[in-house]
Scaffold this motif. Structure first.
Motif, short mmCIF file in Angstrom:
data_model
loop_
_atom_site.label_atom_id
_atom_site.label_comp_id
_atom_site.label_asym_id
_atom_site.label_seq_id
_atom_site.Cartn_x
_atom_site.Cartn_y
_atom_site.Cartn_z
N UNK A 103 -2.64 -2.06 -8.39
CA UNK A 103 -2.76 -1.39 -7.10
C UNK A 103 -3.40 -0.01 -7.27
N UNK A 104 -2.96 0.73 -8.29
CA UNK A 104 -3.51 2.07 -8.54
C UNK A 104 -5.00 2.00 -8.87
N UNK A 105 -5.37 1.04 -9.71
CA UNK A 105 -6.78 0.89 -10.08
C UNK A 105 -7.64 0.55 -8.88
N UNK A 106 -7.14 -0.34 -8.04
CA UNK A 106 -7.89 -0.74 -6.86
C UNK A 106 -8.03 0.43 -5.89
N UNK A 107 -6.98 1.25 -5.79
CA UNK A 107 -7.00 2.42 -4.89
C UNK A 107 -7.76 3.60 -5.50
N UNK A 108 -8.17 3.44 -6.78
CA UNK A 108 -8.91 4.49 -7.49
C UNK A 108 -8.10 5.79 -7.63
N UNK A 109 -6.82 5.60 -7.98
CA UNK A 109 -5.97 6.75 -8.30
C UNK A 109 -5.22 6.43 -9.58
N UNK A 167 -3.35 3.28 -1.13
CA UNK A 167 -2.39 2.46 -1.86
C UNK A 167 -1.97 1.26 -1.02
N UNK A 168 -1.62 1.51 0.24
CA UNK A 168 -1.18 0.42 1.11
C UNK A 168 -2.29 -0.58 1.37
N UNK A 169 -3.50 -0.08 1.60
CA UNK A 169 -4.64 -0.98 1.84
C UNK A 169 -4.94 -1.82 0.61
N UNK A 170 -4.87 -1.21 -0.57
CA UNK A 170 -5.12 -1.93 -1.82
C UNK A 170 -4.04 -2.96 -2.07
N UNK A 171 -2.80 -2.60 -1.77
CA UNK A 171 -1.69 -3.54 -1.97
C UNK A 171 -1.86 -4.77 -1.09
N UNK A 172 -2.28 -4.57 0.15
CA UNK A 172 -2.50 -5.71 1.05
C UNK A 172 -3.57 -6.64 0.49
N UNK A 173 -4.66 -6.07 -0.02
CA UNK A 173 -5.74 -6.88 -0.60
C UNK A 173 -5.24 -7.65 -1.81
N UNK A 174 -4.53 -6.98 -2.71
CA UNK A 174 -4.10 -7.61 -3.96
C UNK A 174 -2.95 -8.59 -3.74
N UNK A 175 -2.02 -8.27 -2.87
CA UNK A 175 -0.95 -9.21 -2.55
C UNK A 175 -1.54 -10.50 -1.97
N UNK A 183 0.17 8.86 -10.17
CA UNK A 183 0.13 9.33 -8.80
C UNK A 183 0.68 8.27 -7.85
N UNK A 184 0.38 7.01 -8.15
CA UNK A 184 0.91 5.92 -7.33
C UNK A 184 2.43 5.91 -7.37
N UNK A 185 2.99 6.12 -8.57
CA UNK A 185 4.45 6.15 -8.71
C UNK A 185 5.03 7.41 -8.07
N UNK A 186 4.23 8.43 -7.92
CA UNK A 186 4.69 9.65 -7.26
C UNK A 186 4.94 9.40 -5.77
N UNK A 187 4.16 8.48 -5.18
CA UNK A 187 4.29 8.16 -3.77
C UNK A 187 5.24 6.99 -3.51
N UNK A 188 5.24 6.02 -4.42
CA UNK A 188 6.09 4.83 -4.27
C UNK A 188 6.78 4.52 -5.60
N UNK A 189 8.07 4.24 -5.55
CA UNK A 189 8.83 3.97 -6.77
C UNK A 189 8.47 2.63 -7.39
N UNK A 190 8.04 1.69 -6.56
CA UNK A 190 7.74 0.34 -7.04
C UNK A 190 6.87 -0.40 -6.04
N UNK A 191 6.37 -1.56 -6.44
CA UNK A 191 5.58 -2.37 -5.51
C UNK A 191 6.48 -2.91 -4.39
#
Length: 213
Positions: A58-64, A37-45, A68-76
């Motif tokens: 971010x979820x699509x890029x991380x392939x999850x 998630x963090x790696x994908x966010x860096x790429x997309x940001x 599940x992404x919201x389960x780990x992080x409440x927001x971008x």
């Protein structure tokens, strides 16, 4: 059994839960998902900017899944805060083992060397954070980062102030502003591959100001 316990006064240890293979696998899976998630966010940001990037992207890029992404992080925003916090934690470790008995001149030299080394290693993340924080939608994040920086690096700033006071500098805070501005200029010139600036020479020229103190 109970009477014997009372006479000896022994405190029975509280049974500890022993992690099983299932727990370890879940923890490992969580860590891997978080890293993706963090790696994908860096790429997309970096590619789309902070405002245009969504949790779904971010979820699509991380392939999850988005859930599940919201389960780990409440927001971008929280993802971006984690990126900043991890970045600052790395920078903090660069400074933690600077020898405490150095003079002002040697301390500033070591601080500069470590700062420039860190900037080289973390160039992409530094550029990303700088660009994103200048976007109107990231005002609250900018404030949080400033607070985080002030909290983390307060001990190093105070160490600088003490050495400046020892050199008889009347206003250590102004000297800190001067040093900070100079360092930012050196780092930015490196980001833009300015080959006209010889970093070691420039640093030594700055340090000459303390020879007469």
């Amino acid at each position: 059994m109970f009477a014997k316990f009372r006479l000896t006064g022994r405190v029975m240890p509280v049974p500890q839960k022993i992690p099983n293979k299932s727990d370890n696998k879940k923890q490992l899976a969580r860590e891997r998902s978080t890293e993706r998630i963090l790696a994908s966010a860096i790429v997309l940001f970096s590619k789309h900017g902070f405002a245009q990037t969504t949790m779904e992207m971010i979820a699509n890029h991380a392939k999850i899944s988005k859930g599940l992404a919201y389960n780990y992080f409440k927001s971008k925003n929280q993802i971006f805060e984690q990126i900043i916090d991890s970045h600052l934690a790395k920078q903090e470790r660069f400074y933690n083992n600077i020898p405490p008995n150095l003079s002002a001149k040697e301390y500033v030299r070591e601080f500069f060397i470590r700062s420039i080394q860190f900037a080289k290693e973390e160039r992409k993340t530094m550029v990303l954070i700088t660009v994103c924080l200048f976007q109107p939608s990231a005002v609250s994040l900018s404030k949080k980062m400033i607070e985080n920086v002030e909290r983390r690096f307060a001990p190093f700033k105070e160490a600088m102030r003490e050495r400046f006071r020892a050199y008889g500098i009347k206003d250590p805070d102004k000297e800190m502003i001067f040093i900070k501005t100079f360092l930012h200029g050196v780092i930015m010139s490196q980001h833009f591959n300015d080959t006209t600036m010889c970093t070691p020479t420039i640093i030594e020229m700055l340090l000459e100001r303390y020879d007469s103190k």
